[in-house]
Scaffold this active site. Structure first.
Site, mmCIF file in Angstrom:
data_model
loop_
_atom_site.group_PDB
_atom_site.id
_atom_site.type_symbol
_atom_site.label_atom_id
_atom_site.label_comp_id
_atom_site.label_asym_id
_atom_site.label_seq_id
_atom_site.Cartn_x
_atom_site.Cartn_y
_atom_site.Cartn_z
ATOM 1 N N ASN A 92 -76.513 -24.688 23.350
ATOM 2 C CA ASN A 92 -75.611 -24.148 22.321
ATOM 3 C C ASN A 92 -76.290 -23.124 21.422
ATOM 4 O OD1 ASN A 92 -73.525 -25.692 23.213
ATOM 5 N ND2 ASN A 92 -73.746 -27.280 21.670
ATOM 6 N N SER A 117 -82.859 -21.459 9.659
ATOM 7 C CA SER A 117 -83.053 -22.688 8.887
ATOM 8 C C SER A 117 -84.503 -22.839 8.458
ATOM 9 C CB SER A 117 -82.663 -23.871 9.781
ATOM 10 O OG SER A 117 -83.142 -25.073 9.249
ATOM 11 N N TYR A 141 -83.925 -28.940 17.051
ATOM 12 C CA TYR A 141 -83.034 -28.084 16.259
ATOM 13 C C TYR A 141 -83.828 -26.913 15.653
ATOM 14 C CZ TYR A 141 -80.379 -26.416 12.262
ATOM 15 O OH TYR A 141 -79.765 -25.607 11.342
ATOM 16 N N LYS A 145 -83.743 -22.683 16.505
ATOM 17 C CA LYS A 145 -83.510 -21.645 15.486
ATOM 18 C C LYS A 145 -84.649 -20.619 15.522
ATOM 19 C CE LYS A 145 -79.597 -22.888 13.816
ATOM 20 N NZ LYS A 145 -78.427 -22.023 13.743
ATOM 21 N N LEU A 188 -77.350 -35.880 3.457
ATOM 22 C CA LEU A 188 -77.515 -36.789 2.325
ATOM 23 C C LEU A 188 -76.347 -36.741 1.334
ATOM 24 C CD1 LEU A 188 -79.276 -38.821 0.798
ATOM 25 C CD2 LEU A 188 -80.329 -36.877 -0.386
ATOM 26 N N ILE A 205 -81.619 -44.970 2.410
ATOM 27 C CA ILE A 205 -82.718 -44.069 2.023
ATOM 28 C C ILE A 205 -83.745 -44.140 3.147
ATOM 29 C CG2 ILE A 205 -84.562 -43.651 0.346
ATOM 30 C CD1 ILE A 205 -82.769 -44.892 -1.810
HETATM 31 N N1 UDP Z 1 -81.354 -38.792 3.952
HETATM 32 C C1 UDP Z 1 -81.277 -40.122 3.552
HETATM 33 N N2 UDP Z 1 -80.099 -40.778 3.794
HETATM 34 C C2 UDP Z 1 -79.027 -40.189 4.407
HETATM 35 C C3 UDP Z 1 -79.141 -38.851 4.803
HETATM 36 C C4 UDP Z 1 -80.307 -38.174 4.562
HETATM 37 O O1 UDP Z 1 -82.227 -40.679 2.999
HETATM 38 O O2 UDP Z 1 -77.991 -40.858 4.608
HETATM 39 C C5 UDP Z 1 -82.582 -38.039 3.654
HETATM 40 C C6 UDP Z 1 -83.208 -37.402 4.873
HETATM 41 O O3 UDP Z 1 -84.103 -38.295 5.484
HETATM 42 C C7 UDP Z 1 -83.909 -36.193 4.257
HETATM 43 C C8 UDP Z 1 -83.012 -35.813 3.068
HETATM 44 O O4 UDP Z 1 -82.230 -36.977 2.802
HETATM 45 O O5 UDP Z 1 -85.167 -36.560 3.771
HETATM 46 C C9 UDP Z 1 -82.076 -34.647 3.377
HETATM 47 O O6 UDP Z 1 -81.447 -34.938 4.612
HETATM 48 P P1 UDP Z 1 -80.255 -34.067 5.180
HETATM 49 O O7 UDP Z 1 -79.858 -34.674 6.492
HETATM 50 O O8 UDP Z 1 -79.188 -33.943 4.145
HETATM 51 O O9 UDP Z 1 -80.879 -32.631 5.391
HETATM 52 P P2 UDP Z 1 -82.185 -32.153 6.209
HETATM 53 O O10 UDP Z 1 -83.231 -31.890 5.172
HETATM 54 O O11 UDP Z 1 -82.560 -33.221 7.178
HETATM 55 O O12 UDP Z 1 -81.710 -30.901 6.867
#
Ligand code: UDP
Length: 331
Positions: A92, A117, A141, A145, A188, A205
């Protein structure tokens, strides 16, 4: 200008489409709607349902209208899924992207603005991250990119294509009409808000033993309207380059949860879970390059404001967009 937006029914693509139209551009959205949402496509845009990997459709699209630029958002974007199914991500994000580039080349479309990204930097030790920070992605991923950025560099050198890669840090927030809906949702802020709304029993978390001030991962959250505005500013560029897009301030997972509790005035249950594979402890942007070269400034840098916008949107769309999206490959 006449712009083709791939993935314009997705989160960032739909907001950029809306902003392009608000600023007088003519927009055609191309999206296969396997993950995107038809309601997210601004009614003022022309809409084509289809895939960037469909060479015949691209040929038809480019022969009907002469586009000044393509904004390329269509991609698979879930890190954990990229680890379990890298084939999907290479297909993709790289193979399908090449199909788009070939069609652009054949039809002399001069410019592409690509959704890259901060994942291309992997796990850098020094913060904040500049565009010169060593690229070393830690998951498929991020690899895809970075691979596509390199393809753009060589296409630019050989064929004169102008390509701008925008390296987003953590896109977040909502506009009045447009918000973030993924299936499954892994990000998150939407998950914290879902827990606030009672749609999740708790927020997981992922790890509290990172080398950060409170042990949870630190990220630089940037409002999607600021990302959209950066795309629009790059339209005036006549060179191939890359820019970071972040606010230059990092917030830990715990700080995001605490801020959300203040915004929603609700205590949010949490559960400490194991680390998520491939998560770097800290990612904070230095975005001075785009500030200096294009005069970009984030208009909505405050985390509280970003979360408030997403919370308002979720309260108005507790089930997301009305049509069910299929769980799938790309958006
Ligand atoms: N994270 C978390 N719980 C969740 C989703 C994400 O603790 O339900 C943490 C994740 O491990 C990362 C941060 O939040 O450290 C941001 O994650 P997200 O998936 O939003 O963005 P990423 O930085 O991975 O692109």
């Amino acid at each position: 200008m006449k712009i083709l937006v791939t993935g314009g029914a997705g989160y960032i693509g739909s907001v950029t489409t809306q902003e392009l139209l608000n600023q007088g551009h003519e927009v055609t959205v191309l999206d296969h709607l396997k993950e995107g949402h038809p309601e997210a496509v601004d009614k003022r845009a022309d809409f084509i349902q289809g895939d960037i990997a469909d060479a015949t459709l691209l040929k038809k699209t480019f022969s009907k209208k002469s586009f000044d630029a393509v904004m390329h958002f269509a991609a698979s974007c879930l890190v954990p899924e990229s680890v379990s199914n890298p084939s999907l991500y290479y297909q993709n994000n790289v193979t399908a992207g090449l199909c788009l580039l070939e069609a652009m080349r054949e039809n002399q479309i001069p410019k592409i603005i690509f959704s890259s990204s901060c994942a291309i930097y992997g796990n850098p030790e020094k913060m904040p991250i500049t565009e010169e920070t060593h690229r070393s992605p830690t998951h498929p991923y991020g690899e895809t990119k970075w691979a596509f950025e390199n393809i753009l560099k060589w296409y630019s050198q050989a064929y004169g294509l102008k390509a701008v890669s925008l390296r987003y840090f953590n896109a977040a927030g909502a506009t009045e009409k447009l918000g973030e809906v993924h299936d499954p949702e892994t990000h998150l802020i939407p998950n914290v808000l879902k827990a606030a709304l009672g749609h999740l029993p708790h927020v997981e978390i992922y790890g509290n033993d990172y080398p950060t001030p409170d042990g949870t991962c630190v990220r630089d959250y940037i409002h999607i309207l600021d990302i959209a505005q950066a795309h629009i500013l790059t339209l005036k560029l006549e060179q191939t380059t890359a820019f970071n897009l972040g606010n230059g301030h990092g917030y830990s997972v715990k700080e995001v949860i605490q801020t959300t509790e203040r915004v929603c005035r609700i205590k949010i249950p949490t559960k400490i879970s194991p680390r998520r594979w491939g998560d770097p402890p800290s990612l904070i942007a230095n975005s001075q390059k785009i500030e200096k070269e294009l005069g970009w400034r984030p208009r909505y840098p405050a985390l509280e404001g970003i979360i408030t916008s997403a919370w308002k949107w979720l309260q108005n769309h507790p089930e997301g967009y009305s049509t069910k999206t299929q769980k799938t490959e790309a958006h």
